[in-house]
Design a protein around this motif. Structure first.
Motif, PDB file in Angstrom:
ATOM      1  N   PHE A 106      79.562  11.089   2.598  1.00  0.00           N
ATOM      2  CA  PHE A 106      78.646  11.844   2.221  1.00  0.00           C
ATOM      3  C   PHE A 106      77.910  11.823   1.165  1.00  0.00           C
ATOM      4  O   PHE A 106      77.047  12.128   0.317  1.00  0.00           O
ATOM      5  N   GLY A 107      78.832  10.931  -0.060  1.00  0.00           N
ATOM      6  CA  GLY A 107      78.314  10.823  -1.556  1.00  0.00           C
ATOM      7  C   GLY A 107      78.830  12.224  -2.328  1.00  0.00           C
ATOM      8  O   GLY A 107      79.820  12.352  -2.476  1.00  0.00           O
ATOM      9  N   VAL A 108      77.886  13.241  -2.530  1.00  0.00           N
ATOM     10  CA  VAL A 108      78.252  14.286  -3.424  1.00  0.00           C
ATOM     11  C   VAL A 108      77.279  15.506  -2.597  1.00  0.00           C
ATOM     12  O   VAL A 108      76.258  15.366  -2.161  1.00  0.00           O
ATOM     13  N   LEU A 109      78.153  16.649  -2.462  1.00  0.00           N
ATOM     14  CA  LEU A 109      77.518  17.732  -1.979  1.00  0.00           C
ATOM     15  C   LEU A 109      77.729  18.978  -2.880  1.00  0.00           C
ATOM     16  O   LEU A 109      78.932  19.241  -3.318  1.00  0.00           O
ATOM     17  N   PRO A 110      76.821  19.819  -3.409  1.00  0.00           N
ATOM     18  CA  PRO A 110      77.011  20.981  -3.839  1.00  0.00           C
ATOM     19  C   PRO A 110      77.754  22.062  -3.111  1.00  0.00           C
ATOM     20  O   PRO A 110      77.577  22.072  -1.728  1.00  0.00           O
ATOM     21  N   VAL A 111      78.658  23.029  -3.924  1.00  0.00           N
ATOM     22  CA  VAL A 111      79.524  24.027  -3.060  1.00  0.00           C
ATOM     23  C   VAL A 111      78.628  25.295  -3.226  1.00  0.00           C
ATOM     24  O   VAL A 111      78.361  25.700  -4.348  1.00  0.00           O
ATOM     25  N   ARG A 112      78.266  25.776  -2.316  1.00  0.00           N
ATOM     26  CA  ARG A 112      77.446  27.217  -2.274  1.00  0.00           C
ATOM     27  C   ARG A 112      78.255  28.094  -2.252  1.00  0.00           C
ATOM     28  O   ARG A 112      78.039  29.171  -2.911  1.00  0.00           O
ATOM     29  N   ARG A 113      79.541  28.208  -1.766  1.00  0.00           N
ATOM     30  CA  ARG A 113      80.214  29.171  -1.245  1.00  0.00           C
ATOM     31  C   ARG A 113      81.765  28.959  -1.470  1.00  0.00           C
ATOM     32  O   ARG A 113      82.058  27.754  -0.737  1.00  0.00           O
ATOM     33  N   CYS A 114      82.880  29.533  -2.013  1.00  0.00           N
ATOM     34  CA  CYS A 114      84.115  29.229  -1.881  1.00  0.00           C
ATOM     35  C   CYS A 114      84.885  30.821  -1.722  1.00  0.00           C
ATOM     36  O   CYS A 114      84.933  31.561  -2.581  1.00  0.00           O
ATOM     37  N   ASP A 115      85.390  31.128  -0.603  1.00  0.00           N
ATOM     38  CA  ASP A 115      85.798  32.429  -0.135  1.00  0.00           C
ATOM     39  C   ASP A 115      84.604  33.338  -0.451  1.00  0.00           C
ATOM     40  O   ASP A 115      83.589  33.151   0.092  1.00  0.00           O
ATOM     41  N   GLU A 116      84.932  34.099  -1.310  1.00  0.00           N
ATOM     42  CA  GLU A 116      83.745  35.258  -1.714  1.00  0.00           C
ATOM     43  C   GLU A 116      83.045  35.019  -2.860  1.00  0.00           C
ATOM     44  O   GLU A 116      82.209  35.825  -3.416  1.00  0.00           O
ATOM     45  N   ARG A 117      83.302  33.855  -3.470  1.00  0.00           N
ATOM     46  CA  ARG A 117      82.574  33.324  -4.914  1.00  0.00           C
ATOM     47  C   ARG A 117      81.376  32.618  -4.412  1.00  0.00           C
ATOM     48  O   ARG A 117      81.487  31.811  -3.539  1.00  0.00           O
ATOM     49  N   VAL A 118      80.295  33.048  -4.819  1.00  0.00           N
ATOM     50  CA  VAL A 118      78.915  32.299  -4.311  1.00  0.00           C
ATOM     51  C   VAL A 118      78.123  31.669  -5.749  1.00  0.00           C
ATOM     52  O   VAL A 118      77.960  32.316  -6.562  1.00  0.00           O
ATOM     53  N   TRP A 119      77.731  30.365  -5.259  1.00  0.00           N
ATOM     54  CA  TRP A 119      76.950  29.814  -6.512  1.00  0.00           C
ATOM     55  C   TRP A 119      75.711  29.727  -5.989  1.00  0.00           C
ATOM     56  O   TRP A 119      75.300  29.015  -4.933  1.00  0.00           O
TER      57      TRP A 119
END
Length: 281
Positions: free
Chosen positions: A245-258
């Motif tokens: 897939f190349g690169v994907l941003p992370v929106r959430r990890c557990d309860e942390r949201v970006w």
């Protein structure tokens, strides 16, 4: 069902005494096929060569391997413009027992799978991740390589499925961030881009290497260093890299949201200019 060959000949079975089946004694590469050609092919070959050297397996003849991939694509019903070639190199068949008295003739399997395109909103908005409970063992002699022993990834990958996440992030036994079950992870803190060091455990992905080199060419230094889980929670952005897939941003990890991913968007633009078509927004 995928289409497979062994040493260039079509097969649909594996010998019961093949050491890949018995002990996971071998390596694999999962190669993105784009427009009929293996993407990042030199990087896959470099890692495969390192793995064969580490395990004491003869490296397959590169010209023959390239030909076997093209022949497998020709026989397959999958779309050669966008599919996956999986290469499995086994140490071969032998009598029962862990040790090998001598170097065995390698068996090389090539399988063709359909490509899996990610939804456009994953590239735009990001994906959800979790930190897995499964920890990675430290100080493996095969650290960084893609051996056939993937039980830690199987367990962690099962966790992320149960928890409904796109990817599961793994820590080592000392609590350092290492990688995802199927990807490498990068974090952005201010103007600093970091990715975990993988000398102790984890898999050094070909897209990780391509991203580091491509960013450096564009004036962005990537620090390869130890990353604590606290660094993950404090990060301004997080993104994943994977050969498919190349690169994907992370929106959430557990309860942390970006909510915003400006640096990741720039990274994706750079990679798109370096041949990773999926990153072109």
């Amino acid at each position: 069902m995928s289409d497979w060959s062994r040493n260039g000949q079509p097969v649909d079975t594996v010998a019961i005494d093949d050491r890949a089946f018995q002990y996971g004694d071998g390596l694999f590469e999962t190669v993105a096929i784009r427009d009929g050609q293996p993407r990042l092919w030199p990087r896959h070959l470099e890692r495969l060569a390192r793995g064969c050297g580490c395990l004491g397996i003869d490296l397959p003849d590169i010209a023959a391997l390239s030909r076997w991939i093209q022949e497998a694509l020709w026989r397959s019903a999958e779309d050669p413009s966008y599919c996956i070639a999986k290469i499995v190199v086994s140490s071969g068949a032998a009598q029962r027992g862990y040790g090998r008295e001598r170097r065995l003739a390698a068996e090389t399997y090539v399988g063709i799978y359909p490509g899996a395109r990610q939804a456009s909103h994953h590239y735009r908005d990001g994906v959800d991740t979790v930190v897995c409970d499964t920890r990675l063992a430290l100080h493996s002699v095969t650290a960084g390589l893609k051996t056939l022993n993937r039980l830690e990834q199987v367990l962690a990958g099962s966790e992320r499925i149960v928890r409904g996440a796109f990817e599961g992030l793994t820590l080592d036994a000392d609590g350092r961030l290492i990688c995802g079950t199927m990807s490498n992870v990068f974090i952005v803190s201010g103007n600093r881009v970091m990715t975990p060091a993988l000398q102790r455990c984890g898999v050094a992905g070909v897209m990780r290497a391509h991203a580091i080199e491509s960013l450096q060419r564009d004036g962005i230094t990537v620090d390869v260093c130890d990353v604590a889980v606290a660094d993950l929670w404090a990060a301004d952005e997080v993104f994943l890299a994977n050969s498919q897939f190349g690169v994907l941003p992370v929106r959430r990890c557990d309860e942390r949201v970006w909510h915003a991913h400006p640096v990741t968007a720039r990274v994706m633009s750079i990679l798109a200019s370096h041949g990773i078509e999926e990153c072109a927004l």
